[in-house]
Design a protein around this motif. Sequence first.
Motif, PDB file in Angstrom:
ATOM      1  N   ASN A   4     -10.509  54.906  11.294  1.00  0.00           N
ATOM      2  CA  ASN A   4     -11.930  54.498  11.916  1.00  0.00           C
ATOM      3  C   ASN A   4     -12.910  55.436  11.993  1.00  0.00           C
ATOM      4  O   ASN A   4     -14.051  55.346  11.681  1.00  0.00           O
ATOM      5  N   GLN A   5     -12.388  56.653  12.209  1.00  0.00           N
ATOM      6  CA  GLN A   5     -13.327  57.945  12.360  1.00  0.00           C
ATOM      7  C   GLN A   5     -13.908  58.213  10.970  1.00  0.00           C
ATOM      8  O   GLN A   5     -14.985  58.576  10.830  1.00  0.00           O
ATOM      9  N   ALA A  10      -6.790  55.346  14.247  1.00  0.00           N
ATOM     10  CA  ALA A  10      -7.922  56.193  14.735  1.00  0.00           C
ATOM     11  C   ALA A  10      -8.776  56.846  13.792  1.00  0.00           C
ATOM     12  O   ALA A  10      -9.876  56.882  13.560  1.00  0.00           O
ATOM     13  N   ILE A  11      -7.748  57.708  12.895  1.00  0.00           N
ATOM     14  CA  ILE A  11      -8.501  58.627  11.861  1.00  0.00           C
ATOM     15  C   ILE A  11      -9.062  57.729  10.864  1.00  0.00           C
ATOM     16  O   ILE A  11     -10.264  58.235  10.366  1.00  0.00           O
ATOM     17  N   ASN A  36     -20.725  52.947  19.475  1.00  0.00           N
ATOM     18  CA  ASN A  36     -20.981  54.396  19.880  1.00  0.00           C
ATOM     19  C   ASN A  36     -21.856  55.433  19.000  1.00  0.00           C
ATOM     20  O   ASN A  36     -21.868  56.477  19.825  1.00  0.00           O
ATOM     21  N   HIS A  37     -22.115  55.086  18.108  1.00  0.00           N
ATOM     22  CA  HIS A  37     -23.043  56.086  17.338  1.00  0.00           C
ATOM     23  C   HIS A  37     -24.373  55.657  16.791  1.00  0.00           C
ATOM     24  O   HIS A  37     -25.095  56.159  16.382  1.00  0.00           O
ATOM     25  N   VAL A  51     -16.688  55.990  10.313  1.00  0.00           N
ATOM     26  CA  VAL A  51     -17.816  56.301  11.032  1.00  0.00           C
ATOM     27  C   VAL A  51     -18.572  57.495  10.422  1.00  0.00           C
ATOM     28  O   VAL A  51     -19.833  57.502  10.235  1.00  0.00           O
ATOM     29  N   ALA A  52     -17.600  58.276  10.191  1.00  0.00           N
ATOM     30  CA  ALA A  52     -18.015  59.904   9.524  1.00  0.00           C
ATOM     31  C   ALA A  52     -18.993  59.481   7.985  1.00  0.00           C
ATOM     32  O   ALA A  52     -19.952  59.870   7.820  1.00  0.00           O
ATOM     33  N   GLU A  91     -17.099  50.495  15.544  1.00  0.00           N
ATOM     34  CA  GLU A  91     -17.119  51.661  16.263  1.00  0.00           C
ATOM     35  C   GLU A  91     -18.455  52.352  16.141  1.00  0.00           C
ATOM     36  O   GLU A  91     -19.040  52.723  17.114  1.00  0.00           O
ATOM     37  N   VAL A  93     -13.002  64.895   9.029  1.00  0.00           N
ATOM     38  CA  VAL A  93     -12.096  63.960   9.667  1.00  0.00           C
ATOM     39  C   VAL A  93     -10.706  63.665   9.001  1.00  0.00           C
ATOM     40  O   VAL A  93      -9.567  63.792   9.687  1.00  0.00           O
ATOM     41  N   SER A 127      -9.700  49.269   8.818  1.00  0.00           N
ATOM     42  CA  SER A 127     -10.763  50.377   9.394  1.00  0.00           C
ATOM     43  C   SER A 127     -12.250  49.958   9.142  1.00  0.00           C
ATOM     44  O   SER A 127     -13.027  50.481   9.360  1.00  0.00           O
ATOM     45  N   GLY A 131     -14.067  50.389  11.918  1.00  0.00           N
ATOM     46  CA  GLY A 131     -15.025  51.418  11.754  1.00  0.00           C
ATOM     47  C   GLY A 131     -16.587  51.012  12.133  1.00  0.00           C
ATOM     48  O   GLY A 131     -17.297  51.645  12.829  1.00  0.00           O
TER      49      GLY A 131
END
Length: 305
Positions: free
Chosen positions: A286-287, A283-284, A103-104, A290-291, A99, A226, A92, A96
């Motif tokens: 990776n999120q 997915a969590i 996307n951010h 990102v968080a 990602e 998250v 991740s 991450g």
Amino acid sequence: MSNHFYPIGSPGKAWDDNECKQWFQATTIQRSYENEVLQRIASLEVNFTVQQYGALSVNPKKYPLFALKSKPWRAKLPTALITGGVHGYETSGVQGALEFAANHSGGYAERFNLIIVPCVSPWGYETINRWNPDCVDPNRSFTSNSPSEEASLLMAFIDNQPDILVHIDLHETTDSDEKEFRPALAARDGKPYIAGEVPDGFYTVGDTPNPQLEFQAAVIESVSAVTHIAPADANSQIIGSDVVAPGVILYPMRELGLCGGLTNCQYGTTTEVYPDSKKATPAICNQAQVAAIRGGLDFLLKKLY
């Protein structure tokens, strides 16, 4: 102490070149750096300058090393560094970072110059390993005369960049730390394996000389939306270090040769996601990375603007 037996070497005797070669020959390619990382980096060229800063000698054509830099670069803006995949098996961290870039990152482009190094250790990524091909841990090797090619190349690249305000280094703590990597470390060094406890949840590692606990708290708060935050154990510790704030421990980054000590940044954190939790998914995880990035950068936006 554990009587754990590692299949390479002799108990109590540190490895020599023969054992390291044996370990390397036992590794296998388990996923594709080209498909999972390089293709995603190429897709980001619209918004980033993609800069190659080296390649691994084990296979230079297969393992080029890339950084993403904000486009356009604005000299007056503070610089944020994001690194992932220093330990290649910590998935991740790599995904991450990608990602966030995809996307951010646009939400921060007017306030920060971004340098994103998504996969510091691509051979480790493909073989799902903590070490590099020489049985060296890159994340204990950010030192002068480093034994790690991965660390040396990244240090040389960062030395030529502007001053870094914030560095977020993305990692995982996994069950395989205790099942494979710490036993391998003990065997390599000719020491007994002492079993540890893998914390269930996310935590951060700050720098002992410069902990920046408000910054760490902002990262923890962002990630808590998250995934769950690791609790302290019965000794009020996480992986043997005192918990100084919820979900936060401290290491002397430079003293230990950690990637978190790579720069003289004012704000820094090393994230630790727990991918083996029953509550987690890829997915969590990776999120959560990102968080963590967004929580840290949002904190600085309030400080700077």
